[in-house]
Design a protein around this motif. Structure first.
Motif, PDB file in Angstrom:
ATOM      1  N   SER A 235       1.049  -1.037  -0.164  1.00  0.00           N
ATOM      2  CA  SER A 235       0.166   0.282   0.407  1.00  0.00           C
ATOM      3  C   SER A 235       1.218   1.425  -0.108  1.00  0.00           C
ATOM      4  O   SER A 235       0.298   2.060   0.071  1.00  0.00           O
ATOM      5  N   LEU A 236       2.339   1.434   0.212  1.00  0.00           N
ATOM      6  CA  LEU A 236       3.074   2.315  -0.329  1.00  0.00           C
ATOM      7  C   LEU A 236       3.172   2.499  -0.577  1.00  0.00           C
ATOM      8  O   LEU A 236       5.443   2.016  -1.760  1.00  0.00           O
ATOM      9  N   PHE A 237       2.952   2.770  -1.851  1.00  0.00           N
ATOM     10  CA  PHE A 237       3.497   2.969  -3.719  1.00  0.00           C
ATOM     11  C   PHE A 237       4.484   3.772  -3.496  1.00  0.00           C
ATOM     12  O   PHE A 237       4.169   5.289  -3.046  1.00  0.00           O
ATOM     13  N   GLN A 238       5.355   4.091  -4.523  1.00  0.00           N
ATOM     14  CA  GLN A 238       6.544   4.647  -4.826  1.00  0.00           C
ATOM     15  C   GLN A 238       5.522   5.599  -6.263  1.00  0.00           C
ATOM     16  O   GLN A 238       6.246   4.860  -7.476  1.00  0.00           O
ATOM     17  N   ILE A 239       5.561   6.258  -5.704  1.00  0.00           N
ATOM     18  CA  ILE A 239       5.002   7.172  -7.051  1.00  0.00           C
ATOM     19  C   ILE A 239       5.951   8.901  -7.251  1.00  0.00           C
ATOM     20  O   ILE A 239       5.529   9.358  -8.258  1.00  0.00           O
ATOM     21  N   ASN A 240       7.246   8.515  -6.929  1.00  0.00           N
ATOM     22  CA  ASN A 240       7.773   9.819  -6.815  1.00  0.00           C
ATOM     23  C   ASN A 240       9.534   9.386  -6.370  1.00  0.00           C
ATOM     24  O   ASN A 240       9.631   8.583  -5.421  1.00  0.00           O
ATOM     25  N   ASP A 241       9.666   9.606  -7.523  1.00  0.00           N
ATOM     26  CA  ASP A 241      10.965   8.613  -7.736  1.00  0.00           C
ATOM     27  C   ASP A 241      12.251   9.325  -6.944  1.00  0.00           C
ATOM     28  O   ASP A 241      13.324   8.944  -6.686  1.00  0.00           O
ATOM     29  N   GLN A 242      12.407  10.513  -6.647  1.00  0.00           N
ATOM     30  CA  GLN A 242      13.340  11.119  -6.012  1.00  0.00           C
ATOM     31  C   GLN A 242      12.420  11.141  -4.523  1.00  0.00           C
ATOM     32  O   GLN A 242      14.088  11.891  -3.161  1.00  0.00           O
ATOM     33  N   PHE A 243      11.810  10.430  -3.856  1.00  0.00           N
ATOM     34  CA  PHE A 243      11.679  10.456  -2.718  1.00  0.00           C
ATOM     35  C   PHE A 243      11.426   9.429  -1.804  1.00  0.00           C
ATOM     36  O   PHE A 243      11.826   8.012  -2.532  1.00  0.00           O
ATOM     37  N   VAL A 244      12.618   9.096  -0.927  1.00  0.00           N
ATOM     38  CA  VAL A 244      13.104   8.301  -0.336  1.00  0.00           C
ATOM     39  C   VAL A 244      12.590   8.362   1.364  1.00  0.00           C
ATOM     40  O   VAL A 244      12.673   9.148   1.674  1.00  0.00           O
ATOM     41  N   MET A 257      -0.654   6.804   5.992  1.00  0.00           N
ATOM     42  CA  MET A 257      -0.805   8.393   5.964  1.00  0.00           C
ATOM     43  C   MET A 257       0.211   9.044   6.305  1.00  0.00           C
ATOM     44  O   MET A 257       0.798   9.889   5.555  1.00  0.00           O
ATOM     45  N   LEU A 258       1.559   8.730   6.829  1.00  0.00           N
ATOM     46  CA  LEU A 258       2.687   9.615   6.755  1.00  0.00           C
ATOM     47  C   LEU A 258       3.658   9.682   5.559  1.00  0.00           C
ATOM     48  O   LEU A 258       3.813  10.470   5.069  1.00  0.00           O
ATOM     49  N   TYR A 259       2.935   8.895   5.053  1.00  0.00           N
ATOM     50  CA  TYR A 259       4.089   7.913   3.490  1.00  0.00           C
ATOM     51  C   TYR A 259       3.602   8.457   2.595  1.00  0.00           C
ATOM     52  O   TYR A 259       4.275   9.824   1.990  1.00  0.00           O
ATOM     53  N   SER A 260       2.221   8.670   2.874  1.00  0.00           N
ATOM     54  CA  SER A 260       1.324   9.480   1.370  1.00  0.00           C
ATOM     55  C   SER A 260       2.134  10.639   1.642  1.00  0.00           C
ATOM     56  O   SER A 260       1.802  11.097   0.617  1.00  0.00           O
ATOM     57  N   LEU A 261       1.592  11.945   3.085  1.00  0.00           N
ATOM     58  CA  LEU A 261       1.925  12.846   2.865  1.00  0.00           C
ATOM     59  C   LEU A 261       3.489  12.961   2.424  1.00  0.00           C
ATOM     60  O   LEU A 261       3.489  14.455   1.642  1.00  0.00           O
ATOM     61  N   LEU A 262       4.492  12.556   2.941  1.00  0.00           N
ATOM     62  CA  LEU A 262       5.474  13.033   3.064  1.00  0.00           C
ATOM     63  C   LEU A 262       6.123  12.758   1.480  1.00  0.00           C
ATOM     64  O   LEU A 262       6.563  13.860   1.014  1.00  0.00           O
ATOM     65  N   ASN A 265       4.510  15.133  -0.583  1.00  0.00           N
ATOM     66  CA  ASN A 265       5.086  17.089  -0.505  1.00  0.00           C
ATOM     67  C   ASN A 265       6.374  17.258  -0.507  1.00  0.00           C
ATOM     68  O   ASN A 265       7.452  18.625  -0.676  1.00  0.00           O
ATOM     69  N   PHE A 266       7.235  16.458  -0.820  1.00  0.00           N
ATOM     70  CA  PHE A 266       8.463  16.246  -0.869  1.00  0.00           C
ATOM     71  C   PHE A 266       9.506  15.541  -1.370  1.00  0.00           C
ATOM     72  O   PHE A 266       9.140  13.818  -1.901  1.00  0.00           O
ATOM     73  N   GLN A 267       9.443  16.544  -3.061  1.00  0.00           N
ATOM     74  CA  GLN A 267      10.755  15.005  -3.691  1.00  0.00           C
ATOM     75  C   GLN A 267      12.004  15.030  -3.537  1.00  0.00           C
ATOM     76  O   GLN A 267      13.580  15.401  -3.824  1.00  0.00           O
ATOM     77  N   ILE A 299       3.570  18.611  10.452  1.00  0.00           N
ATOM     78  CA  ILE A 299       4.754  18.234   9.901  1.00  0.00           C
ATOM     79  C   ILE A 299       5.337  18.564   9.010  1.00  0.00           C
ATOM     80  O   ILE A 299       6.414  18.787   8.653  1.00  0.00           O
ATOM     81  N   VAL A 300       3.807  18.585   8.503  1.00  0.00           N
ATOM     82  CA  VAL A 300       4.272  19.193   6.662  1.00  0.00           C
ATOM     83  C   VAL A 300       5.234  20.393   7.219  1.00  0.00           C
ATOM     84  O   VAL A 300       6.179  20.952   6.100  1.00  0.00           O
TER      85      VAL A 300
END
Ligand SMILES: Nc1ncnc2c1ncn2[C@@H]1O[C@H](COP(=O)(O)OP(=O)(O)OP(=O)(O)O)[C@@H](O)[C@H]1O
Length: 307
Positions: A235-244, A257-262, A265-267, A299-300
């Motif tokens: 369920s923790l989909f990687q949709i943003n290549d630069q996001f770690v 929820m936190l995973y998708s929020l971050l 909002n943050f590449q 958090i954001v």
């Protein structure tokens, strides 16, 4: 009675699965999963000997499927493909009666005993009120049940279904999955089915066959899930290549929820941060910083001040 795959190499000119080893017994329900194109349908067709193995052996009851005639395979294995052709002007009863065809040499009229058995299966699948309904007028859920009914009249010990829950709403998915489980338990059938709705389907299966990177992993559902993190983290989909992702310690729901929020909002590479959920606040820490946040908005705002 059991289904056994022994050191099988499965595929066409190109190998899809190598060194596959797995077995299933009567009474077991097994869920077949894997991404699109990994070879689930090809594996099913190999079990039916519609596609020859490149190496190794598949056997039913210690008999290599290669040595069985088409009729013998049909007596042992009933199959429901998701892309079955729907004979539009057949009724539910006509379709379910077709399962008996393998036992009749020519155009046939069912015997009284077989007609009774067909009716019994219609009752069991809760399709009595649709018995005379044309397939073209049936809902997808009931149509799927009717195809399962056809497989049941075949009286085989093994039933294989390729994506039986596709196109169904949640309610009908559960009806189909419950039906499969009940069949295995009450009639001692061996059931193998593939599904992309595997998070739901796994609740009804005893075992999983998971195809990944050309390998078939098989075992009890919970063992396979534990051994393959990507399945439980799916369920923790990687949709943003630069996001770690940072390290997140929290109950699953909060973690997601936190995973998708971050991620939204943050590449950025946030791996230097730790987020720990402490019941009514999040504790965020890094090499030289620490902060408490009580909402996702906070958090954001906080992460924006550091990146
Ligand atoms: N007759 C064929 N000859 C050669 N290659 C084929 C043949 N049929 C399928 N393939 C290829 O084999 C691969 C696996 O196909 P298969 O349908 O078994 O996958 P799958 O896991 O069932 O996929 P999906 O989840 O999308 O249904 C695909 O790359 C497909 O293009």
């Amino acid at each position: 009675m059991h289904l056994k795959i022994n050191q099988a190499k499965i595929g066409y000119n190109k190998t899809l699965i190598s060194n596959a080893d797995a077995h299933l017994n009567l009474g077991e329900v097994c869920l077949l999963i894997g991404n699109n194109g990994v070879g689930k349908t090809t594996l099913i067709k190999s079990i039916l000997h519609q596609i020859p193995l490149l190496n190794g052996e598949i056997s039913i009851n210690n008999k290599n499927v290669k040595s069985l005639s088409v009729k013998e395979i049909a007596e042992n294995i009933a199959v429901v493909f998701s892309k079955s052709i729907v004979p539009q002007n057949y009724t539910v009863e006509d379709l379910i009666s077709l399962g008996k065809y393998i036992y009749y040499p020519f155009y046939f009229e069912l015997s009284k005993k077989d007609r009774e058995e067909v009716f019994h299966i219609i009752e069991k699948l809760d399709l009595v009120q649709y018995k005379n309904t044309l397939l073209k007028n049936l809902s997808d859920g009931n149509l799927q049940k009717a195809f399962i009914g056809r497989a049941l009249t075949q009286n085989s010990s093994v039933i294989i279904l390729d994506e039986p829950t596709t196109h169904l709403d949640e309610k009908n998915k559960i009806i189909i999955l419950k039906t499969l489980r009940k069949l295995a338990q009450e009639q001692n059938k061996l059931i193998l089915f593939s599904s992309h709705d595997w998070r739901l389907a796994k609740e009804f299966a005893d075992k999983i066959w998971y195809i990944k990177d050309g390998h078939l992993y098989s075992g009890v559902v919970e063992d396979i899930l534990l051994q393959h993190e990507e399945l439980t983290n799916a369920s923790l989909f990687q949709i943003n290549d630069q996001f770690v992702a940072p390290k997140i310690i929290a109950p699953d729901f909060y973690k997601e929820m936190l995973y998708s929020l971050l991620q939204k909002n943050f590449q950025k590479d946030l791996s230097a941060l730790n987020f720990e959920f402490q019941n009514n606040f999040w504790l965020i820490s890094g090499s030289s910083l620490q902060c408490q946040c009580e909402s996702f908005q906070e958090i954001v705002n906080f992460v924006k001040t550091i990146y």
